[in-house]
Design an enzyme around this catalytic site. Structure first.
Site, PDB file in Angstrom:
ATOM      1  N   GLY A   1       0.828  -1.210   0.000  1.00  0.00           N
ATOM      2  CA  GLY A   1       0.000   0.000   0.000  1.00  0.00           C
ATOM      3  C   GLY A   1       0.856   1.251   0.000  1.00  0.00           C
TER       4      GLY A   1
ATOM      5  N   ARG B   1      -7.818  -2.674  -2.270  1.00  0.00           N
ATOM      6  CA  ARG B   1      -7.676  -1.641  -1.233  1.00  0.00           C
ATOM      7  C   ARG B   1      -8.092  -0.259  -1.751  1.00  0.00           C
ATOM      8  NH1 ARG B   1      -2.227  -2.598   1.957  1.00  0.00           N
ATOM      9  NH2 ARG B   1      -3.209  -1.036   3.307  1.00  0.00           N
TER      10      ARG B   1
ATOM     11  N   SER C   1      -3.994   9.104   7.877  1.00  0.00           N
ATOM     12  CA  SER C   1      -3.233   8.134   7.086  1.00  0.00           C
ATOM     13  C   SER C   1      -1.950   8.771   6.579  1.00  0.00           C
ATOM     14  CB  SER C   1      -4.069   7.660   5.892  1.00  0.00           C
ATOM     15  OG  SER C   1      -3.223   7.118   4.901  1.00  0.00           O
TER      16      SER C   1
ATOM     17  N   GLN D   1      -0.038   7.422   4.494  1.00  0.00           N
ATOM     18  CA  GLN D   1       0.076   7.171   3.051  1.00  0.00           C
ATOM     19  C   GLN D   1      -0.631   8.268   2.265  1.00  0.00           C
ATOM     20  OE1 GLN D   1      -1.203   3.118   2.454  1.00  0.00           O
ATOM     21  NE2 GLN D   1       0.582   2.283   3.490  1.00  0.00           N
TER      22      GLN D   1
ATOM     23  N   ASP E   1      -0.706  -0.756  12.953  1.00  0.00           N
ATOM     24  CA  ASP E   1      -0.224  -2.040  12.421  1.00  0.00           C
ATOM     25  C   ASP E   1      -0.002  -3.072  13.526  1.00  0.00           C
ATOM     26  OD1 ASP E   1      -0.280  -0.945   9.901  1.00  0.00           O
ATOM     27  OD2 ASP E   1       1.857  -0.499   9.835  1.00  0.00           O
TER      28      ASP E   1
ATOM     29  N   ARG F   1       1.205  -9.552   8.932  1.00  0.00           N
ATOM     30  CA  ARG F   1       1.035  -9.257  10.365  1.00  0.00           C
ATOM     31  C   ARG F   1       0.112 -10.281  11.040  1.00  0.00           C
ATOM     32  NH1 ARG F   1       4.455  -5.389  10.579  1.00  0.00           N
ATOM     33  NH2 ARG F   1       4.398  -3.677   9.087  1.00  0.00           N
TER      34      ARG F   1
HETATM   35  C1  S3P Z   1       2.330   3.349   6.340  1.00  0.00           C
HETATM   36  C2  S3P Z   1       1.202   3.940   6.858  1.00  0.00           C
HETATM   37  C3  S3P Z   1       0.109   3.183   7.472  1.00  0.00           C
HETATM   38  C4  S3P Z   1       0.546   1.775   7.853  1.00  0.00           C
HETATM   39  C5  S3P Z   1       1.318   1.111   6.761  1.00  0.00           C
HETATM   40  C6  S3P Z   1       2.558   1.899   6.426  1.00  0.00           C
HETATM   41  C7  S3P Z   1       3.358   4.205   5.711  1.00  0.00           C
HETATM   42  O1  S3P Z   1      -0.950   3.073   6.540  1.00  0.00           O
HETATM   43  O2  S3P Z   1      -0.589   1.004   8.206  1.00  0.00           O
HETATM   44  O3  S3P Z   1       1.694  -0.199   7.151  1.00  0.00           O
HETATM   45  O4  S3P Z   1       4.480   3.729   5.464  1.00  0.00           O
HETATM   46  O5  S3P Z   1       3.068   5.380   5.472  1.00  0.00           O
HETATM   47  P1  S3P Z   1      -2.082   4.211   6.410  1.00  0.00           P
HETATM   48  O6  S3P Z   1      -1.460   5.439   5.924  1.00  0.00           O
HETATM   49  O7  S3P Z   1      -3.060   3.651   5.423  1.00  0.00           O
HETATM   50  O8  S3P Z   1      -2.664   4.353   7.780  1.00  0.00           O
END
Ligand code: S3P
Length: 424
Positions: free
Chosen positions: A91, A119, A164, A166, A311, A384
Site C-alpha cells: 500500500g 484496497r 493516514s 500514506q 499495524d 502481520r
Molecule cells: C504506512 C502507513 C500506514 C501503515 C502502513 C505503512 C506508511 O498506513 O498502516 O503499514 O508507510 O506510510 P495508512 O497510511 O493507510 O494508515
C-alpha cells in the site's frame, strides 16, 4: 507451518529495518540529485517492489547485503516506464508513488497483487485530482490498477477524513511538483517519516498540530540514511517476551518515533515490564528494549493513540486475549482496509483458538484470560496476521498450524528463524 507452546524464550534479537522508512529512502533518493546510501534497508518484498518501480523509471539502484546505493536524477529525472509499475502487496508503494506520478510529464499504469487491487484508492485519487492530476481506476472500483496522467499541479490545502500517512505523503510528494505551497490536515497525526526525511533531503516541510505543509520545487540532495529497526516487527517480540512465562528478551536498535510508539505505551499500560535502554536520536529516535514476562490486564485503546499503533493491533489482540479482564479497541475502522480485513480475521482466528472476542464497527472487545488452544489459522496472506498467530501459538496448548505463513517475507523474511533462536 506448525507452532507449539514455548517453554523457554530468552536472548537478544535485532529486528530488520523499518519498512516505512526504507520505502521513503528509495523514493526520496530517486528524486534527489546525487547518491543516497541506505544502511539497514529492509530487504522485504514490499520495499523490493518500490526499488523495482524506480528502476523501471530509469533510476540506477545498487542493492547489496551491506547497503543500497540510489543514483538519483533529481525531481525531474524520472523516465516513463516501459510497461506497468507493479507495487506487489504494498500500500505504501502504491499510494506514495501515485503522488510522485501525479507530477510527472507522462502517463503510467500502476497495479499490484490481489490484495492491493481491493484496497481503497479514492482517498488519494480525490486530493491528487484536486491538484490537477488525471487518475482513473481502470476497473472502475476506486482500486488499482490506476492510470495516472501527470500534469502541472496546483497547491491545495486538503482536509483528510482519515489519519493516514500514506494519504498525507502522497499529497506532500505531489506538492513537490505544485505551483504553490501544499497543506494536509489530518483528524489525528499519523506517522511523520515523510516530513522528517524530506526535510533531511532538503525540502521545506513544516508541521503545526495536525497540519503538514510543503513548498514546491526544492533541490533535493542525496543523503546517507541509517534505517532504525522496525518497531512494528519488534512488536511480535515485545508480545512474546511479555506472554511466555520466564521470558526475557533484549530487542536492539528499535525506532521509537512518537508517531509509532503506541505499542510501548499500551504494553506498559497493560502491566508490561519494558525498559528502554540506550535511547539515542540520530534523525529518527531509537532505543534497545528489554522485555520481561509480565502479568497483563485489559485496557481501553481509542482516540489519538490509534494511528501510532495501527499495524500492531493484531498482536495487541493476542496480548489482550492473554490478559486478565476486558480490552476494548475503538476508532480503528482502518483495520478493515489493511492487507486483510484485520477485524474479521482476528475475530475469527483468535475465536478459533478459544478467545472470547467480538468485532465491532471500529474495533473489537476481548474478554481475556481464557486459555488458548491450537487451531488451523489462515494468514489470508497478511504478514502481520501470520506473525501474530506465531506468537499466539507460543501460549496455546497443542499445535497451531498457520496457512500462508510465508507472508512474513513482506516485512520480516527471517522472522521464524529469529523467533526459534530465542526458544533454544
Ligand atoms: C504506512 C502507513 C500506514 C501503515 C502502513 C505503512 C506508511 O498506513 O498502516 O503499514 O508507510 O506510510 P495508512 O497510511 O493507510 O494508515
Amino acid at each position: 507451518m506448525i507452532f507449539q507452546k514455548a517453554h523457554h524464550l530468552k536472548g537478544e534479537v535485532t529486528v530488520p529495518g523499518d519498512k516505512s522508512i526504507s520505502h521513503r529512502a528509495v523514493m526520496f533518493g530517486s528524486l534527489a540529485e546525487g547518491t543516497t546510501e541506505v544502511l539497514n534497508f529492509l530487504q522485504g518484498a514490499d520495499c523490493l517492489s518500490t526499488i523495482e518501480c524506480f528502476r523501471k523509471m530509469g533510476i540506477l539502484i545498487e542493492n547489496t547485503p551491506e547497503r543500497i546505493l540510489i543514483h538519483g536524477k533529481g525531481l525531474h529525472g524520472l523516465q516513463k516506464p516501459d510497461g506497468i509499475l507493479d507495487a506487489g502487496n504494498s500500500g505504501t508503494t502504491t499510494r506514495l508513488i501515485s503522488g510522485i506520478l501525479a507530477g510527472q510529464p507522462f502517463e503510467t499504469t500502476l497495479t499490484g497483487d490481489s490484495s492491493i487491487r481491493k484496497r481503497p484508492m479514492r482517498r488519494i485519487m480525490e486530493p491528487l485530482s484536486m491538484m490537477g492530476a488525471d487518475i482513473t481506476s481502470l476497473s472502475n472500483n476506486d482500486c488499482a490498477p490506476l492510470r495516472i496522467k501527470g500534469a502541472p499541479l496546483h497547491g491545495i490545502h486538503y482536509h483528510s477524513k482519515v489519519a493516514s500517512a500514506q494519504v498525507k505523503s502522497a499529497i506532500l510528494l505531489a506538492g513537490l511538483y505544485a505551483d504553490d505551497i501544499t497543506k494536509v490536515t489530518e483528524p489525528v497525526v499519523s506517522r511523520d517519516h515523510t516530513e522528517i526525511m524530506l526535510g533531511y533531503f532538503g525540502a521545506q516541510v513544516h508541521t503545526e498540530g495536525t497540519t503538514a505543509s510543503i513548498c514546491p520545487e526544492p533541490a533535493l540532495h542525496g543523503q546517507k540514511v541509517c534505517v532504525p529497526g522496525d518497531i512494528s516487527s519488534a512488536a511480535y517480540f515485545i508480545a512474546a517476551g511479555l506472554l511466555v512465562p520466564g521470558a526475557e528478551i533484549l530487542i536492539r536498535n528499535v525506532g521509537i518515533n512518537p508517531t509509532r510508539d503506541g505499542i510501548l505505551k499500551v504494553a506498559q499500560a497493560m502491566g508490561g515490564d519494558i525498559t528502554l535502554l540506550n535511547v539515542r536520536r540520530d534523525g529518527e529516535p531509537t532505543a534497545d528494549l528489554l522485555v520481561k514476562h509480565s502479568a497483563l490486564h485489559g485496557i481501553t485503546i481509542e482516540g489519538e493513540i490509534i494511528p501510532t499503533l495501527i499495524d500492531e493491533l493484531p498482536i495487541i489482540n493476542v496480548m489482550a486475549a492473554c490478559a486478565e479482564g476486558t480490552t476494548i479497541i475503538r476508532d480503528a475502522a482502518e483495520l478493515k482496509v489493511k492487507e486483510s480485513d484485520r477485524i474479521d480475521v482476528m475475530v475469527n482466528s483468535l475465536g478459533a483458538m478459544g478467545c472470547d472476542i467480538t468485532g465491532t464497527k471500529d474495533g473489537m472487545i476481548i474478554h481475556g484470560g481464557r486459555p488458548l488452544h491450537g487451531a488451523v489459522i489462515d494468514s489470508h496472506l497478511d504478514h502481520r496476521i501470520a506473525m501474530s498467530f506465531a506468537v499466539a501459538a507460543l501460549t496455546a496448548d497443542g499445535d497451531t498450524k498457520i496457512l500462508g505463513s510465508d507472508a512474513v517475507t513482506i516485512s520480516y523474511p527471517n522472522f521464524y528463524t529469529d523467533l526459534s533462536r530465542l526458544m533454544h
